[in-house]
Scaffold this active site. Structure first.
Site, mmCIF file in Angstrom:
data_model
loop_
_atom_site.group_PDB
_atom_site.id
_atom_site.type_symbol
_atom_site.label_atom_id
_atom_site.label_comp_id
_atom_site.label_asym_id
_atom_site.label_seq_id
_atom_site.Cartn_x
_atom_site.Cartn_y
_atom_site.Cartn_z
ATOM 1 N N GLU A 171 41.264 85.741 6.186
ATOM 2 C CA GLU A 171 41.510 87.248 5.766
ATOM 3 C C GLU A 171 43.056 87.692 5.974
ATOM 4 O O GLU A 171 43.706 86.967 6.536
ATOM 5 C CB GLU A 171 40.851 88.182 6.848
ATOM 6 N N ARG A 189 36.043 77.379 18.542
ATOM 7 C CA ARG A 189 37.140 77.883 18.013
ATOM 8 C C ARG A 189 38.289 77.259 19.077
ATOM 9 O O ARG A 189 38.032 76.933 20.271
ATOM 10 C CB ARG A 189 37.545 79.354 17.932
ATOM 11 N N LYS A 216 44.788 87.815 15.660
ATOM 12 C CA LYS A 216 45.623 88.338 14.742
ATOM 13 C C LYS A 216 46.107 89.716 15.323
ATOM 14 O O LYS A 216 47.365 90.183 15.070
ATOM 15 C CB LYS A 216 45.038 88.383 13.275
HETATM 16 P P1 ATP Z 1 41.033 87.037 14.507
HETATM 17 O O1 ATP Z 1 39.896 86.603 15.302
HETATM 18 O O2 ATP Z 1 42.452 86.614 15.144
HETATM 19 O O3 ATP Z 1 41.323 88.306 13.810
HETATM 20 P P2 ATP Z 1 39.946 85.544 12.484
HETATM 21 O O4 ATP Z 1 38.948 84.334 12.933
HETATM 22 O O5 ATP Z 1 39.421 86.636 12.068
HETATM 23 O O6 ATP Z 1 41.000 85.747 13.426
HETATM 24 P P3 ATP Z 1 40.375 84.715 9.741
HETATM 25 O O7 ATP Z 1 41.451 85.055 8.827
HETATM 26 O O8 ATP Z 1 38.805 85.452 9.339
HETATM 27 O O9 ATP Z 1 40.820 85.069 11.083
HETATM 28 O O10 ATP Z 1 40.216 83.209 9.845
HETATM 29 C C1 ATP Z 1 40.093 82.308 8.743
HETATM 30 C C2 ATP Z 1 39.355 81.087 9.389
HETATM 31 O O11 ATP Z 1 40.062 80.400 10.535
HETATM 32 C C3 ATP Z 1 38.071 81.218 9.889
HETATM 33 O O12 ATP Z 1 37.113 80.516 9.296
HETATM 34 C C4 ATP Z 1 38.006 80.998 11.343
HETATM 35 O O13 ATP Z 1 36.890 80.646 11.793
HETATM 36 C C5 ATP Z 1 39.111 80.166 11.538
HETATM 37 N N1 ATP Z 1 39.865 80.417 12.819
HETATM 38 C C6 ATP Z 1 40.429 81.639 13.259
HETATM 39 N N2 ATP Z 1 40.726 81.469 14.543
HETATM 40 C C7 ATP Z 1 40.350 80.184 14.859
HETATM 41 C C8 ATP Z 1 40.534 79.556 16.149
HETATM 42 N N3 ATP Z 1 41.221 79.917 17.303
HETATM 43 N N4 ATP Z 1 40.151 78.096 16.073
HETATM 44 C C9 ATP Z 1 39.629 77.787 15.075
HETATM 45 N N5 ATP Z 1 39.490 78.181 13.835
HETATM 46 C C10 ATP Z 1 39.686 79.603 13.679
HETATM 47 MG MG MG Z 2 37.651 86.638 10.555
#
Ligand code: ATP
Ligand code: MG
Length: 602
Positions: A66, A307, A317
């Protein structure tokens, strides 16, 4: 005394170890599940794909950030996984911006994400997409669901909806609007889109099961009214899809085969499957004709993995945005931040991240990885690549009283001790040198083998010197150390190794060295799990996470290009700052120390 351990061998390159995701992919490939699917997009109104070349990839994964923040080290795990699988199985990986939320997304983030994925060494070819490009399809699909009795417009308030949702042990209650006719729902939904209602007046919900043990199936919201300007779609829409509705459709439209996501989406998988199945259903009309579904089989399969949780950093984020906005750090690319932009500036390498992803693997259960594992991966990579140079971080003057004034000569230091073909460089030597303050003790501690009055050490790549005295200021601080050298002890000359000394220190010729800003970093948080318990994670910030010093560098470093990486002997791996360093006026950041010195004040 040198602590430069160069005995460690590089990690062995070998086949990637299998994991549960690879096993699923291999079984699907063996069964021919996706054989014959060419990437021309889905049938139906998937106009976003018209004109794209057919592309018979075997598997298709995607990385779907995102664009509401910079990528962090957790994303690197997901990027390496998705792009890595596509590479290994001869498939494709899409970069998809999941920009369904109009309020938080910005072009700056889109650009930063593109930079970061490229920097990590991956490429999506022509497969870059925006979820917002599918808004037309999603809107049509919502009407399709309404027409088939799978969705309805609810006009309860958010509080009423929450109250009627039930709990883990108690079934929810159906909304009073659940029985609206398809015609009424369609009319209301179209008027929501047309902008007739205020935000929150109505929502579109799936009609599934208010008594489902899985709360995600209790008529989840699909669309909400938002009078907002979208970064790409502008003011075209007054309704926006929720992520849980949009994401499966995005995957299906792009013919993703394996949709990898983190564990918190496991409970969403039944909805993911429910939605896509509803959109593939065909109906037989009263006149006997069969109306096709909007999507075709085979559908993507969602697979969850754990994760990355990394000690001493935050990988959220929301928290990263707060650290930047409240200026706890100096921007998104602050070298202390666990963003990929920060890691790059810090001197971490893409190869180090890829090795890290391999080393931690993928599992089905959450776990914590120690930050030291990431540092080790960077060290291993930098050890291979970085040329050796000399820097004195805490300079103290050393005067060689028996060396002729005004004279100078070259000593020769290897550029990389394990790669002799990289040659040697000249390091000038003269009567006055810089040494590290910690390499002299007027009254030596037990076991101290470096300079103290009466003791001899080797000036690395140079001569053996014997300490004779030191100068002090009125406050008793040592201002200079005096010694005498043995002219026949020069490294590399016959007989030099007849001198046996225990200490071996580095040095720079004072008149040839260049002064430069060097930044030394410590962990950003003092606690392995910032904010654990009831603490505010901001209270766990390390107030001493950045130290700026003026160091002395050997002449060969003066013209370093931004992002050149070196090992400063005995001090670790350093990179010329990509923002502030210029040839002629270098500024260095320490990426990582030579060995794990965390918790030892290093
Ligand atoms: P946040 O929880 O910090 O808002 P997010 O997961 O919502 O992060 P996205 O931009 O949706 O952020 O993430 C893009 C991709 O990265 C998704 O497929 C998500 O599963 C993966 N991702 C995000 N954080 C991690 C992590 N700590 N370990 C592995 N994959 C991750
Ligand atoms: Mg997300």
């Amino acid at each position: 005394m040198s602590n430069n351990k160069n005995t460690k061998t590089a990690p062995e390159a070998g086949p990637t170890p299998s994991n549960f995701i690879r096993q699923i992919i291999e079984a699907d490939l063996a069964a021919g599940k996706h054989a014959g699917v060419t990437w021309g997009g889905q049938p139906g109104p998937a106009a976003a794909h018209a004109g794209a070349p057919p592309d018979p990839a075997k598997i298709r994964t995607r990385f779907p950030p995102e664009p509401n923040g910079y990528l962090h080290i957790g994303h690197a795990k997901s990027i390496c996984l998705n792009f890595g699988l596509a590479q290994d199985y001869g498939g494709a990986c899409h970069l998809r911006f999941d920009d369904t939320n109009p309020e938080k997304e910005e072009q700056e983030y889109v650009d930063a994400i593109i930079d970061a994925v490229h920097w990590l060494g991956f490429d999506w070819g022509s497969h870059a997409y925006f979820a917002s490009d599918y808004f037309d399809f999603m809107y049509a699909a919502a009407q399709h669901l309404i027409e088939h009795g799978h969705a309805y417009v609810d006009s309860q308030s958010a509080d009423e909806m929450r109250a009627s949702r039930g709990t883990l042990t108690e079934a929810g209650k159906g909304s009073p609007h659940r029985g609206r006719s398809a015609e009424e729902n369609l009319d209301l939904f179209r008027r929501m889109e047309a902008g007739e209602f205020t935000d929150g007046a109505h929502v579109l919900r799936a009609k599934i099961d208010m008594a489902s043990p899985n709360i995600n199936l209790r008529d989840p919201v699909l669309y909400r009214i938002r009078h907002a300007t979208h970064h790409r779609a502008g003011d075209k829409w007054n309704v926006y899809p929720l992520y849980t509705y949009a994401h499966p459709i995005e995957d299906a439209l792009e013919r993703i085969t394996h949709s990898l996501c983190t564990l918190e989406f496991e409970d969403q998988r039944p909805f993911y499957d429910w939605l896509l199945e509803r959109l593939t259903e065909t109906t037989t009309l009263p006149d006997g004709t069969v109306a096709g579904g909007l999507l075709a089989q085979p559908l993507p399969r969602q697979i969850e993995f754990a994760r990355l949780n990394l000690s001493y950093v935050v990988l959220s984020k929301r928290k990263l945005i707060q650290l930047v906005q409240e200026k706890h750090v100096e921007g998104w690319d602050d070298p202390r931040l666990p963003t990929l932009a920060g890691a790059r500036r810090r001197g971490y390498t893409p190869e180090g991240f890829r090795a890290f992803a391999e080393r931690i693997g993928v599992a089905k259960a959450d776990s914590w990885i120690d930050y030291g594992v990431l540092e080790d991966c960077m060290r291993d990579d930098l050890n291979e690549k970085a040329l050796r140079r000399i820097a004195v971080l805490d300079p103290l003057r050393l005067v060689i009283d028996n060396y002729p004034e005004g004279e100078e000569e070259d000593c020769f230091a290897p550029n990389h001790p394990q790669q002799p073909d990289l040659g040697k460089r000249a390091v000038p030597f003269s009567r006055e040198l810089w040494i590290e303050r910690e390499d002299f003790m007027e009254a030596p501690a037990k076991g101290y083998f470096r300079l103290f009055p009466g003791n001899s050490v080797r000036l690395r790549y140079g001569f053996v010197v014997k300490c004779t005295a030191c100068d002090k200021d009125a406050a008793g601080n040592v201002t200079a150390v005096h010694c005498e050298y043995s002219p026949d002890s020069k490294s590399g000359t016959p007989g030099a190794d007849t001198y046996k000394v225990k200490g071996n220190i580095h040095w720079l010729s004072a008149k040839h060295a260049c002064a430069a800003e060097v930044r030394l970093f410590d962990r950003l948080f003092r606690e392995p799990n910032p904010g654990a318990g009831d603490r505010d994670y901001l209270d766990d910030l390390n107030a001493d996470s950045k130290r700026v010093i003026t160091a002395r560098l050997e002449p060969a470093l003066k013209d370093a290009q931004p992002e050149d990486r070196y090992q400063f002997e005995r001090h670790g791996y350093f990179v010329a700052d990509r923002v502030d360093s210029k040839p002629g006026a270098p500024v260095f950041n320490r990426a990582v120390t030579l060995k794990d010195s965390w918790g030892k004040g290093g």
